[in-house]
Design a protein around this motif. Sequence first.
Motif, PDB file in Angstrom:
ATOM      1  N   GLY A  28      21.650  54.127  21.438  1.00 36.29           N
ATOM      2  CA  GLY A  28      22.574  53.656  22.463  1.00 36.29           C
ATOM      3  C   GLY A  28      23.027  52.232  22.228  1.00 36.29           C
ATOM      4  N   VAL A  29      22.091  51.374  21.810  1.00 37.26           N
ATOM      5  CA  VAL A  29      22.444  49.978  21.535  1.00 37.26           C
ATOM      6  C   VAL A  29      23.431  49.885  20.382  1.00 37.26           C
ATOM      7  CG1 VAL A  29      21.525  47.790  20.691  1.00 37.26           C
ATOM      8  CG2 VAL A  29      20.336  49.012  22.512  1.00 37.26           C
ATOM      9  N   SER A  32      26.870  51.331  21.282  1.00 39.92           N
ATOM     10  CA  SER A  32      27.596  50.408  22.157  1.00 39.92           C
ATOM     11  C   SER A  32      28.164  49.239  21.371  1.00 39.92           C
ATOM     12  CB  SER A  32      26.659  49.902  23.259  1.00 39.92           C
ATOM     13  OG  SER A  32      26.198  50.971  24.056  1.00 39.92           O
ATOM     14  N   LEU A  35      31.192  50.519  19.350  1.00 38.12           N
ATOM     15  CA  LEU A  35      32.355  50.709  20.219  1.00 38.12           C
ATOM     16  C   LEU A  35      32.920  49.366  20.671  1.00 38.12           C
ATOM     17  CD1 LEU A  35      31.172  53.724  22.399  1.00 38.12           C
ATOM     18  CD2 LEU A  35      32.758  53.758  20.475  1.00 38.12           C
ATOM     19  N   ALA A  36      32.020  48.396  20.923  1.00 34.61           N
ATOM     20  CA  ALA A  36      32.491  47.062  21.292  1.00 34.61           C
ATOM     21  C   ALA A  36      33.242  46.418  20.132  1.00 34.61           C
ATOM     22  CB  ALA A  36      31.302  46.194  21.707  1.00 34.61           C
ATOM     23  N   THR A 311      29.368  57.875  15.908  1.00 35.12           N
ATOM     24  CA  THR A 311      30.538  57.060  16.226  1.00 35.12           C
ATOM     25  C   THR A 311      31.656  57.289  15.225  1.00 35.12           C
ATOM     26  OG1 THR A 311      29.102  55.354  17.191  1.00 35.12           O
ATOM     27  CG2 THR A 311      31.343  54.710  16.627  1.00 35.12           C
TER      28      THR A 311
END
Length: 394
Positions: A28-29, A32, A35-36, A311
Motif C-alpha cells: 500500500g505504501v 501510494s 500513484l503520487a 501499478t
Amino acid sequence: MRATLRWAHSDLRTHRGEALFLVLATAGVVASLLLATALFGYATNPWQRTFTQARGAHVTLHTTAPADAAKLAGLDGVESVAGPYPTAAVTLAARGSRASAELRGTAEQPGTGRPLITSGRWLDPGAPDGVVLESSLARALLTTPGDTLTVPGTARTLTVVGVADSAEPRYRPGEQPGLVWALPSAVTDPDGQVTGLRLTDPADTGYAVQRAVTVLGAGAIGEVSTWQQARAEAQGDNRLLGQVLGLFGLGALVAAGFAVHGAISTRIRGHLRDISVLKAIGFTPGQVVRVFLLQHLGYALLGAVAAAALTEALGSGIPGRLGEAVGVWQGLPGHTLALFVVPVGAVLFIGATTGLAAWRAGRAPPVPVPRPAPPEAGGLTGVARRALGARVPP
C-alpha cells in the motif's frame, strides 16, 4: 544460517496474519507513492503531458514558401513529419485586445504535433472562416468558441470554432506569436511554411537541424525551435508547485516509514519470549538482529514488487483523473527510473527502520526479567495517622 532459516520459516507458519499484514502495508505504501509520483508529473508538468498526448514535434522549422520542405521527411533519424503547412503572419483583435498570430493552414488534424481540443471542435470545411486558437492566445484575446475575430486594416473576420493546447512555444506578447489553425483556403497570402519533425532519438535535435540546413540551404530556414526550448519555457511557471508537492511527497514517505517501523516494533516486542528462547539455545545478538532484518526485508521486497507490478499493469485502468495521470506518466521519459527508484527507496527505508527495531531485539536478555514489585505501603508518620483519624481525606 540453516537454523536462522528454519526459525524464520517456523515463525512465518505460526504468524501468517502478521506477515500478510506487513506485505500488504508495504504494498500500500509503495503503490501510494507511485500513484503520487504519477499525479506529481501530471500536475506539475502539463507541457510534458501535452507533448506526450499530441506526439509533439522535436524540431519545428519555419522555412520560406518556395523551399521544398517535403525533403525533410527523408532525413536520417526522422520518425514522422508534420506538414509542411502554409503560414501567414496576421494581427487579430477581439474585445479591444490585439495579438500577433501565425495563421497555419491545415485541412486535417495532424498526427504529429496534433492540437488537443479543450473546448469547441476542430475545423470544418463547411465553415471556411472558422479557426482554432491555441489556448494561451485565446486567453490573451478573451475569446471562446463562437466569438468573432477581426483582422485590423481589413474587412476580414474569423470565427473561433475551437480552442486547443499545443506543445509548441506559447504566445508571449511582443516575443512569440500565437498559433491559429485554419483551412488552407483561409491562408490567402502565405509568407512561409512550417514543418515539424519527430525524431527517433529526441536528443538529436542539433544533428537534425544541421541536416535540414544541408538539404534546404541556410537561406531557406528562417526560424528553428526545439522541444527542449518549449519545455524550459513552459516549466518555469510550475517549478514552485513542483517543489511544494515534492516536499509533501518526502513527508509522506517519512510518515509511511514510521508507520511501518511502529508495526514492526510492536511485532518484535510481542516476540520477546521467542527472542529469549533463541538466545537461551545459543543465538547471538547479531544472529537475532539478522533473522528479524532479513525476514522483514523479504516482506518489504515482496510487497514493493507486487505494488510496482500492479501499478504498472492496472494503474491506467483506474477510473477518473488518477487513471489518466498514470497513463500519461507511463509515457514520460522518467517513468522507468521512477518505477525502480520508488520501490527500492521504500524497501531501503523500511530496512533502516527495521534494523533499529531488530537491534533493540538483539539486546533482549536470554531470560525475561520480571518486573519489579511495587513497594509495600507503610511507614506513615504520626501526623498522617492523626489526619486519617480525624477523617481528613487522603
